[in-house]
Design a protein around this motif. Structure first.
Motif, mmCIF file in Angstrom:
data_model
loop_
_atom_site.group_PDB
_atom_site.id
_atom_site.type_symbol
_atom_site.label_atom_id
_atom_site.label_comp_id
_atom_site.label_asym_id
_atom_site.label_seq_id
_atom_site.Cartn_x
_atom_site.Cartn_y
_atom_site.Cartn_z
ATOM 1 N N THR A 102 0.836 -0.975 -0.094
ATOM 2 C CA THR A 102 0.013 0.040 0.355
ATOM 3 C C THR A 102 0.591 1.489 0.304
ATOM 4 N N GLN A 103 2.240 1.399 0.830
ATOM 5 C CA GLN A 103 2.980 1.914 0.567
ATOM 6 C C GLN A 103 3.981 2.616 -0.609
ATOM 7 N N GLY A 104 4.366 0.979 -1.021
ATOM 8 C CA GLY A 104 5.370 1.251 -1.579
ATOM 9 C C GLY A 104 6.930 1.200 -0.798
ATOM 10 N N LYS A 105 6.905 0.335 0.085
ATOM 11 C CA LYS A 105 7.829 0.627 0.770
ATOM 12 C C LYS A 105 8.249 -1.041 1.547
ATOM 13 N N GLY A 106 9.032 -1.239 2.250
ATOM 14 C CA GLY A 106 9.421 -1.667 3.702
ATOM 15 C C GLY A 106 10.347 -2.932 2.647
ATOM 16 N N ASN A 107 11.443 -3.371 3.594
ATOM 17 C CA ASN A 107 12.378 -4.196 3.179
ATOM 18 C C ASN A 107 11.516 -5.814 2.443
ATOM 19 N N ALA A 108 12.426 -5.980 0.935
ATOM 20 C CA ALA A 108 11.983 -7.094 0.221
ATOM 21 C C ALA A 108 12.640 -8.038 -0.150
ATOM 22 N N ILE A 109 12.095 -8.832 -0.035
ATOM 23 C CA ILE A 109 13.701 -9.747 -0.280
ATOM 24 C C ILE A 109 14.464 -9.890 -2.305
ATOM 25 N N VAL A 110 15.650 -9.327 -2.224
ATOM 26 C CA VAL A 110 15.647 -9.361 -3.321
ATOM 27 C C VAL A 110 17.069 -10.200 -3.755
ATOM 28 N N ASN A 111 17.254 -10.687 -4.894
ATOM 29 C CA ASN A 111 17.884 -11.636 -6.005
ATOM 30 C C ASN A 111 18.815 -10.521 -5.994
ATOM 31 N N MET A 112 20.886 -11.047 -6.640
ATOM 32 C CA MET A 112 21.871 -9.979 -6.584
ATOM 33 C C MET A 112 22.763 -10.884 -7.236
ATOM 34 N N VAL A 113 23.105 -9.886 -8.134
ATOM 35 C CA VAL A 113 24.268 -10.451 -8.990
ATOM 36 C C VAL A 113 25.646 -9.279 -8.648
ATOM 37 N N LEU A 114 26.715 -10.308 -8.444
ATOM 38 C CA LEU A 114 27.593 -9.739 -9.129
ATOM 39 C C LEU A 114 28.285 -9.403 -9.951
ATOM 40 N N LEU A 115 28.907 -8.518 -10.275
ATOM 41 C CA LEU A 115 28.809 -7.466 -12.671
ATOM 42 C C LEU A 115 30.451 -6.664 -11.657
ATOM 43 N N PRO A 116 31.655 -7.716 -12.901
ATOM 44 C CA PRO A 116 32.601 -6.030 -12.758
ATOM 45 C C PRO A 116 32.369 -4.896 -13.188
ATOM 46 N N GLU A 117 32.824 -4.030 -12.115
ATOM 47 C CA GLU A 117 32.531 -2.586 -12.751
ATOM 48 C C GLU A 117 32.246 -1.687 -13.959
ATOM 49 N N LYS A 118 33.316 -2.710 -15.170
ATOM 50 C CA LYS A 118 33.724 -1.971 -16.175
ATOM 51 C C LYS A 118 32.292 -2.593 -16.887
ATOM 52 N N HIS A 119 31.438 -3.237 -17.006
ATOM 53 C CA HIS A 119 30.617 -3.903 -17.331
ATOM 54 C C HIS A 119 29.073 -3.717 -17.471
ATOM 55 N N LEU A 120 29.074 -2.453 -15.919
ATOM 56 C CA LEU A 120 27.913 -2.081 -15.310
ATOM 57 C C LEU A 120 26.713 -1.038 -16.285
ATOM 58 N N SER A 121 28.366 -0.273 -17.350
ATOM 59 C CA SER A 121 27.092 0.340 -18.269
ATOM 60 C C SER A 121 26.244 -0.365 -19.235
ATOM 61 N N GLN A 122 27.103 -1.458 -19.901
ATOM 62 C CA GLN A 122 26.309 -2.795 -20.681
ATOM 63 C C GLN A 122 25.349 -2.649 -20.117
ATOM 64 N N ALA A 123 25.569 -3.231 -18.902
ATOM 65 C CA ALA A 123 24.147 -4.050 -17.827
ATOM 66 C C ALA A 123 23.189 -3.468 -17.632
ATOM 67 N N LEU A 124 23.342 -2.126 -17.102
ATOM 68 C CA LEU A 124 22.154 -0.726 -17.336
ATOM 69 C C LEU A 124 21.240 -0.730 -18.875
ATOM 70 N N GLU A 125 22.319 -0.973 -19.833
ATOM 71 C CA GLU A 125 21.536 -0.767 -20.826
ATOM 72 C C GLU A 125 20.083 -2.236 -21.060
#
Length: 330
Positions: A102-125
């Motif tokens: 109802t508020q769109g907040k609170g601690n949610a369960i998340v997944n995570m990938v570890l990514l080399p920093e050099k790939h960050l821009s490509q990953a976001l695209e």
């Protein structure tokens, strides 16, 4: 490592399944609650020994927590405790999540990938191409910097941690609504010409210490990017079952999540289709098919940008997350 004593095994269990640092006094009290009567001095001795082996690190008076090496050892020695669904790891996340639709907040369960920093821009695209797809449950994500820790995982130097929402958040809200919900299986789901075709493979959630969705993505069985951009491919989808007489309440939970942009449900029904009867108990069960939350980051594995994927890896504030365009503009 030599065979562990019962006390040391319990210390590993407490440090592994609890988040954050624990002092020797806190560990001693927790051990006594488990029927292991040891004094604080003995606990300190064990912590010092583990620190010398590089299995934990101390953070002053805050206490001690496992290092990545310690986490690997804990996963090995606590294998039986982690086996099956829901494992204690997932159960803890389900109980402690505070997501509020109802508020769109609170601690949610998340997944995570570890990514080399050099790939960050490509990953976001790449992720921006999926942000509007019906094959993901949400376009929201966040980026953790090097040195940040999320439960058992510390983002190493030169890397970033990309977070996305887990489909386990459906389980959280079903439970909170008084609906006993079970994630019984996850499978490889075929999309053809933009339409759902159905499962081609299924993995039971009760026979693994890893998420079935994680296994499918790591094994390169998915083609989420192709499915999202060209209309044909394979994605991960979970089977959630619940008492049939609670269908209306379950539908209400799904509607609440859709209002805040979390929408990964493929189909719902108050009766279990015959093709799923061998997978779950068919008597008086409703069904909800939900696309896997990790579909969002699966293209990063498919394109070879990372191999480091962890499903249901921790809790994270929903209000801190944003679509990929937000990060691309920075």
């Amino acid at each position: 490592m030599e065979e562990l004593s019962g006390t040391l095994r319990e210390i590993f269990s407490l440090l592994y399944f609890e988040e954050g640092e624990k002092t020797s006094t806190e560990l001693g009290e927790a051990l006594r609650m488990r029927g292991v009567n040891v004094d604080t001095r003995t606990v300190r001795y064990h912590l010092t020994s583990l620190e010398k082996e590089g299995l934990l690190k101390k953070n002053g008076r805050k206490g001690a927590l496992l290092t990545q090496k310690g986490v690997e050892v804990a996963r090995r020695i606590l294998l039986q405790e982690r086996f099956g669904a829901p494992s204690l790891e997932v159960e803890r996340l389900l109980c402690e999540a505070t997501i509020d639709p109802t508020q769109g907040k609170g601690n949610a369960i998340v997944n995570m990938v570890l990514l080399p920093e050099k790939h960050l821009s490509q990953a976001l695209e790449l992720l921006s191409h999926l942000a509007g797809s019906s094959l993901i449950i949400s376009p929201l994500l966040d980026i953790l910097s090097s040195g940040t820790r999320l439960w058992h995982t510390e983002v190493p130097f030169g890397s970033r941690g990309l977070l996305c929402l887990s489909s386990r958040n459906y389980d959280v809200l079903f439970r909170r609504a008084g609906i006993f919900c079970e994630s019984s299986a996850t499978g490889l789901f075929q999309i053809r010409e933009g339409a759902p075709e159905g499962f081609v493979e299924l993995l039971s959630a009760s026979g693994s210490t890893l998420s079935p969705g994680e296994l499918l993505i790591r094994g390169r069985y998915t083609s989420v990017y192709e499915a999202a951009t060209r209309g044909t491919g394979y994605v991960t989808t979970g089977i959630k079952i619940f008492p049939a007489f609670l269908y209306n309440q379950a539908r209400h939970v799904v509607d609440l999540l859709e209002r805040i942009g979390i929408s990964g449900v493929v189909s719902m029904g108050s009766t279990l289709p015959s093709e799923y009867a061998p997978v779950v108990s068919a008597r008086n069960r409703g069904i909800c098919l939900v696309h896997g939350g990790a579909n969002y980051v699966a293209p990063l594995v498919e394109k070879g940008l990372t191999e480091e994927l962890s499903i249901a890896s921790g809790l994270y504030p929903l209000e801190n997350m944003a679509p990929p365009e937000t990060f691309l503009r920075r």
